[in-house]
Design an enzyme around this catalytic site. Structure first.
Site, PDB file in Angstrom:
ATOM      1  N   GLN A 272       0.934  -1.178  -0.017  1.00  0.00           N
ATOM      2  CA  GLN A 272      -0.082   0.030   0.075  1.00  0.00           C
ATOM      3  C   GLN A 272       0.937   1.170   0.065  1.00  0.00           C
ATOM      4  OE1 GLN A 272      -1.519   2.840  -0.237  1.00  0.00           O
ATOM      5  NE2 GLN A 272      -1.358   2.973   2.032  1.00  0.00           N
TER       6      GLN A 272
ATOM      7  N   THR B 196      12.189   2.870   1.679  1.00  0.00           N
ATOM      8  CA  THR B 196      11.708   4.206   1.059  1.00  0.00           C
ATOM      9  C   THR B 196      12.372   5.247   1.944  1.00  0.00           C
ATOM     10  OG1 THR B 196       9.956   5.957   1.047  1.00  0.00           O
ATOM     11  CG2 THR B 196       9.565   4.008   2.720  1.00  0.00           C
TER      12      THR B 196
ATOM     13  N   GLU C   9      10.785   7.734   2.996  1.00  0.00           N
ATOM     14  CA  GLU C   9       9.529   8.153   3.846  1.00  0.00           C
ATOM     15  C   GLU C   9      10.140   7.703   5.174  1.00  0.00           C
ATOM     16  OE1 GLU C   9       6.322   9.682   3.706  1.00  0.00           O
ATOM     17  OE2 GLU C   9       7.649  10.734   1.960  1.00  0.00           O
TER      18      GLU C   9
ATOM     19  N   TYR D 105       2.542   4.876   6.736  1.00  0.00           N
ATOM     20  CA  TYR D 105       3.318   4.021   5.680  1.00  0.00           C
ATOM     21  C   TYR D 105       4.847   4.099   5.968  1.00  0.00           C
ATOM     22  CZ  TYR D 105       5.815   3.660   1.165  1.00  0.00           C
ATOM     23  OH  TYR D 105       6.617   3.276   0.059  1.00  0.00           O
TER      24      TYR D 105
ATOM     25  N   LYS E  32       7.040   0.715   6.776  1.00  0.00           N
ATOM     26  CA  LYS E  32       8.121   0.259   5.743  1.00  0.00           C
ATOM     27  C   LYS E  32       9.333   0.404   6.594  1.00  0.00           C
ATOM     28  CE  LYS E  32       7.222   0.128   1.432  1.00  0.00           C
ATOM     29  NZ  LYS E  32       7.193  -1.009   0.432  1.00  0.00           N
TER      30      LYS E  32
HETATM   31  P1  NAP Z   1       2.625   1.081  -6.799  1.00  0.00           P
HETATM   32  O1  NAP Z   1       2.490   1.620  -8.211  1.00  0.00           O
HETATM   33  O2  NAP Z   1       1.630   1.650  -5.851  1.00  0.00           O
HETATM   34  O3  NAP Z   1       2.554  -0.508  -6.916  1.00  0.00           O
HETATM   35  C1  NAP Z   1       2.210  -1.158  -5.841  1.00  0.00           C
HETATM   36  C2  NAP Z   1       1.962  -2.551  -6.112  1.00  0.00           C
HETATM   37  O4  NAP Z   1       1.602  -3.367  -5.086  1.00  0.00           O
HETATM   38  C3  NAP Z   1       0.670  -2.769  -7.155  1.00  0.00           C
HETATM   39  O5  NAP Z   1       0.749  -3.560  -8.022  1.00  0.00           O
HETATM   40  C4  NAP Z   1      -0.362  -3.075  -6.086  1.00  0.00           C
HETATM   41  O6  NAP Z   1      -1.394  -3.917  -6.610  1.00  0.00           O
HETATM   42  C5  NAP Z   1       0.326  -4.143  -5.189  1.00  0.00           C
HETATM   43  N1  NAP Z   1      -0.436  -4.512  -3.968  1.00  0.00           N
HETATM   44  C6  NAP Z   1      -0.599  -3.689  -2.994  1.00  0.00           C
HETATM   45  N2  NAP Z   1      -1.147  -4.458  -2.071  1.00  0.00           N
HETATM   46  C7  NAP Z   1      -1.102  -5.617  -2.221  1.00  0.00           C
HETATM   47  C8  NAP Z   1      -1.460  -7.143  -1.684  1.00  0.00           C
HETATM   48  N3  NAP Z   1      -2.177  -7.104  -0.512  1.00  0.00           N
HETATM   49  N4  NAP Z   1      -1.263  -8.069  -2.194  1.00  0.00           N
HETATM   50  C9  NAP Z   1      -0.412  -8.085  -3.717  1.00  0.00           C
HETATM   51  N5  NAP Z   1      -0.230  -6.882  -4.439  1.00  0.00           N
HETATM   52  C10 NAP Z   1      -0.593  -5.717  -3.683  1.00  0.00           C
HETATM   53  O7  NAP Z   1       4.140   1.490  -6.277  1.00  0.00           O
HETATM   54  P2  NAP Z   1       5.635   1.906  -7.003  1.00  0.00           P
HETATM   55  O8  NAP Z   1       5.340   3.182  -7.157  1.00  0.00           O
HETATM   56  O9  NAP Z   1       5.675   0.839  -8.023  1.00  0.00           O
HETATM   57  O10 NAP Z   1       6.510   1.286  -5.843  1.00  0.00           O
HETATM   58  C11 NAP Z   1       6.841   0.059  -5.941  1.00  0.00           C
HETATM   59  C12 NAP Z   1       7.165  -0.259  -4.290  1.00  0.00           C
HETATM   60  O11 NAP Z   1       8.481   0.667  -4.034  1.00  0.00           O
HETATM   61  C13 NAP Z   1       6.193   0.193  -3.203  1.00  0.00           C
HETATM   62  O12 NAP Z   1       6.391  -0.987  -2.225  1.00  0.00           O
HETATM   63  C14 NAP Z   1       6.533   1.488  -2.609  1.00  0.00           C
HETATM   64  O13 NAP Z   1       6.141   1.534  -1.389  1.00  0.00           O
HETATM   65  C15 NAP Z   1       7.936   1.368  -3.042  1.00  0.00           C
HETATM   66  N6  NAP Z   1       8.749   2.932  -2.933  1.00  0.00           N
HETATM   67  C16 NAP Z   1       8.101   3.445  -4.093  1.00  0.00           C
HETATM   68  C17 NAP Z   1       8.803   4.850  -4.255  1.00  0.00           C
HETATM   69  C18 NAP Z   1       8.401   5.500  -5.406  1.00  0.00           C
HETATM   70  O14 NAP Z   1       8.740   7.112  -5.337  1.00  0.00           O
HETATM   71  N7  NAP Z   1       7.612   5.129  -6.279  1.00  0.00           N
HETATM   72  C19 NAP Z   1       9.834   5.126  -3.559  1.00  0.00           C
HETATM   73  C20 NAP Z   1      10.321   4.412  -2.458  1.00  0.00           C
HETATM   74  C21 NAP Z   1       9.624   2.975  -2.421  1.00  0.00           C
HETATM   75  P3  NAP Z   1      -3.046  -3.231  -6.945  1.00  0.00           P
HETATM   76  O15 NAP Z   1      -2.641  -2.559  -8.222  1.00  0.00           O
HETATM   77  O16 NAP Z   1      -3.651  -4.400  -7.104  1.00  0.00           O
HETATM   78  O17 NAP Z   1      -3.043  -2.417  -6.004  1.00  0.00           O
HETATM   79  O1  F7E Z   2       3.507  13.431  -2.428  1.00  0.00           O
HETATM   80  C1  F7E Z   2       2.510  16.814  -1.620  1.00  0.00           C
HETATM   81  C2  F7E Z   2       2.576  15.927  -0.578  1.00  0.00           C
HETATM   82  O2  F7E Z   2       1.667  11.659  -2.642  1.00  0.00           O
HETATM   83  C3  F7E Z   2       4.698  14.307  -2.453  1.00  0.00           C
HETATM   84  C4  F7E Z   2       5.340   7.141  -2.794  1.00  0.00           C
HETATM   85  O3  F7E Z   2       5.865   6.555  -3.856  1.00  0.00           O
HETATM   86  O4  F7E Z   2       7.333   8.683  -2.638  1.00  0.00           O
HETATM   87  C5  F7E Z   2       5.875   8.687  -2.545  1.00  0.00           C
HETATM   88  O5  F7E Z   2       5.298   9.261  -1.407  1.00  0.00           O
HETATM   89  C6  F7E Z   2       4.680  15.657  -1.829  1.00  0.00           C
HETATM   90  C7  F7E Z   2       3.853  15.135  -0.418  1.00  0.00           C
HETATM   91  O6  F7E Z   2       4.366  11.403  -2.905  1.00  0.00           O
HETATM   92  C8  F7E Z   2      -0.482  17.174  -3.044  1.00  0.00           C
HETATM   93  O7  F7E Z   2       2.009  16.433   0.659  1.00  0.00           O
HETATM   94  C9  F7E Z   2       0.805  18.427  -2.275  1.00  0.00           C
HETATM   95  O8  F7E Z   2       4.844  16.224   0.584  1.00  0.00           O
HETATM   96  O9  F7E Z   2       3.174  12.215  -4.762  1.00  0.00           O
HETATM   97  P1  F7E Z   2       3.053  12.131  -3.297  1.00  0.00           P
HETATM   98  P2  F7E Z   2       5.272  11.049  -1.533  1.00  0.00           P
HETATM   99  O10 F7E Z   2       4.185  11.138  -0.377  1.00  0.00           O
HETATM  100  O11 F7E Z   2       6.274  11.742  -1.441  1.00  0.00           O
HETATM  101  C10 F7E Z   2       7.778   8.064  -1.469  1.00  0.00           C
HETATM  102  C11 F7E Z   2       9.321   7.710  -1.491  1.00  0.00           C
HETATM  103  C12 F7E Z   2       7.122   6.614  -1.120  1.00  0.00           C
HETATM  104  O12 F7E Z   2       7.773   5.561  -0.737  1.00  0.00           O
HETATM  105  C13 F7E Z   2       5.588   6.507  -1.315  1.00  0.00           C
HETATM  106  O13 F7E Z   2       5.354   4.992  -1.635  1.00  0.00           O
HETATM  107  O14 F7E Z   2       3.489  16.378  -2.603  1.00  0.00           O
HETATM  108  N1  F7E Z   2       1.265  17.136  -2.147  1.00  0.00           N
HETATM  109  N2  F7E Z   2      -0.282  18.199  -2.999  1.00  0.00           N
HETATM  110  C14 F7E Z   2       0.322  16.476  -2.795  1.00  0.00           C
HETATM  111  N3  F7E Z   2       0.521  15.166  -2.786  1.00  0.00           N
HETATM  112  C15 F7E Z   2      -0.474  14.484  -3.302  1.00  0.00           C
HETATM  113  N4  F7E Z   2      -0.388  13.085  -3.440  1.00  0.00           N
HETATM  114  N5  F7E Z   2      -1.772  15.049  -3.759  1.00  0.00           N
HETATM  115  C16 F7E Z   2      -1.793  16.454  -3.764  1.00  0.00           C
HETATM  116  O15 F7E Z   2      -2.782  16.929  -4.161  1.00  0.00           O
END
Ligand code: NAP
Ligand code: F7E
Length: 348
Positions: free
Chosen positions: A85, A127, A129, A151, A155
């Site tokens: 999530q 992450t 985060e 979250y 993590k």
């Molecule tokens: P994402 O697009 O939200 O993908 C998450 C995936 O996890 C989706 O395929 C989702 O499937 C699946 N999933 C969620 N709950 C599940 C469950 N109970 N069982 C099986 N599958 C489940 O995330 P992402 O951006 O690709 O990120 C990949 C990973 O890196 C995540 O763990 C995220 O927390 C971490 N991360 C991301 C970032 C970033 O900036 N993107 C940075 C640091 C860490 P559904 O489509 O069915 O929901």
């Molecule tokens: O927010 C601000 C918000 O939801 C970025 C995930 O991949 O990266 C992601 O988490 C910033 C935050 O990403 C809106 O408050 C302002 O400060 O795009 P975001 P995130 O929270 O940084 C980390 C590394 C992960 O690990 C996570 O899985 O933008 N913000 N206005 C907003 N954010 C959202 N979503 N929507 C707004 O309207």
């Protein structure tokens, strides 16, 4: 041929990683939740040939007997545990589900490896985060953690689970501490994609402003395609370790918004303050940004910026795409999606 399992394969990173591993000649298995439409998420954007080469397993990361049998049957060379999530904002509303999936799901995989396939290497998607209210900028592998959301807390529990199982049982388990990485495959509620999509719609004549939260938050935003290579590199080392992947630069949400609109030829002028602030199109006075308090988080992270020196030194990893190029790419894809409905995020 090496065999890899990608959990969360239908998400943003799953798409880029699947493409990357297929390109390297891996036998790729995907782990995804079944849904009533059998929607494949981002995988619909793979080529038909790429899709046909992925062996899908439909299951939930909470289902430990299923995970046990999958790991026992396949004895993967590598598991990339991406399923989570992943939306920080939602984690405040659904903390229990976030903990269950992000901690419990991780525990299920490391237990299965410990019991049935000790030579499997696993990557865990930790992450930035976890740094939260960080004590230092930039953050690296030695910076203390202070998560600011359910979250981030979940993590961090996953991160320590990986370290603990590595130290206790000698397993090859790696934490990738990845800073924000974005692309046209990003979920629509994340701020970069939301801004890119909104700017494209407004450029095409929409009168609907983008409703944003905190414009001052600063994030270290890179391109997801660069980051999946780093995940793979982490599992090619002789010994498991933890690595930060980041660009080393950060920008505010406001700066991201200005650049996205700039890409479609709109200059924003800002008026008002706080929740009453609005962004207007300088050319015609149209309101294009409003502030919606619903998008503020109960606890915010003001600034994240990573130091990926260790990954550069030990993995030879580096980011290739600049922030400006990333924003331009995301906006251009949204403009193209408006012209071509088949490029939308809908399931075939
Ligand atoms: P994402 O697009 O939200 O993908 C998450 C995936 O996890 C989706 O395929 C989702 O499937 C699946 N999933 C969620 N709950 C599940 C469950 N109970 N069982 C099986 N599958 C489940 O995330 P992402 O951006 O690709 O990120 C990949 C990973 O890196 C995540 O763990 C995220 O927390 C971490 N991360 C991301 C970032 C970033 O900036 N993107 C940075 C640091 C860490 P559904 O489509 O069915 O929901
Ligand atoms: O927010 C601000 C918000 O939801 C970025 C995930 O991949 O990266 C992601 O988490 C910033 C935050 O990403 C809106 O408050 C302002 O400060 O795009 P975001 P995130 O929270 O940084 C980390 C590394 C992960 O690990 C996570 O899985 O933008 N913000 N206005 C907003 N954010 C959202 N979503 N929507 C707004 O309207």
């Amino acid at each position: 041929m090496k065999k890899a399992l990608i959990t969360g394969i239908t998400g943003q990173d799953g798409y880029f990683l699947a493409k990357f591993l297929l390109g390297k000649g891996y036998e790729v298995h995907g782990f995804a939740r079944r849904n009533s439409q059998m929607a494949l998420g981002t995988l619909v954007f793979l080529t038909p040939d790429e899709r046909s080469r992925i062996k899908m397993h439909w299951g939930d990361v909470l289902d430990h007997p299923f995970i046990d049998s999958l790991v026992r049957m396949n004895r993967y060379d590598e598991i990339y545990h991406l399923a989570a999530q992943s939306f920080v904002g939602l984690s405040f509303e659904n903390p229990k589900a976030t903990y269950d999936i992000n901690i419990g799901g991780t525990l299920n995989f490391v237990n299965a490896i410990k019991e049935y396939s000790q030579r499997t290497k696993m990557y865990f998607a930790a992450t930035s985060e976890m740094y939260g209210k960080a004590e230092a900028v930039p953050q690296d592998e030695r910076t203390p953690f202070h998560p600011r959301s359910p979250y981030g807390v979940a993590k961090l529990a996953g991160f320590w689970t990986i370290k603990n199982y590595r130290e206790s049982y000698g397993l090859y388990l790696t934490n990738g501490i990845l800073f924000n990485h974005e692309s046209e495959m990003r979920g629509p509620e994340f701020v970069t994609r939301k801004i890119a999509a909104g700017a494209a719609k407004i450029a095409r004549g929409s009168s609907e402003p983008i409703r944003l939260g905190n414009l001052e938050a600063r994030r270290d935003w890179g391109f997801a395609g660069d980051y999946v290579e780093g995940m793979w590199l982490m599992l090619q080392r002789p010994m498991p370790d933890d690595y930060v992947l980041a660009t080393g630069e950060n920008y505010s949400v406001r700066e991201c918004t200005e650049r996205a609109f700039g890409r479609v030829g709109i200059t924003i002028v800002w008026e008002g303050r706080g929740a009453d602030e609005i962004g207007k199109n300088a050319a015609n006075g149209q309101t294009v940004i409003t502030i919606d308090p619903a998008h503020f988080r109960p606890a915010e992270i003001d600034e994240l910026r990573g130091d990926a020196s260790k990954a550069k030194r030990e993995l030879g990893w580096t980011t290739r795409m600049s922030f400006d190029t990333l924003v331009a790419r995301m906006v251009d894809v949204e403009v193209a999606r408006l012209k071509r409905p088949d490029l939308q995020f809908t399931q075939a």
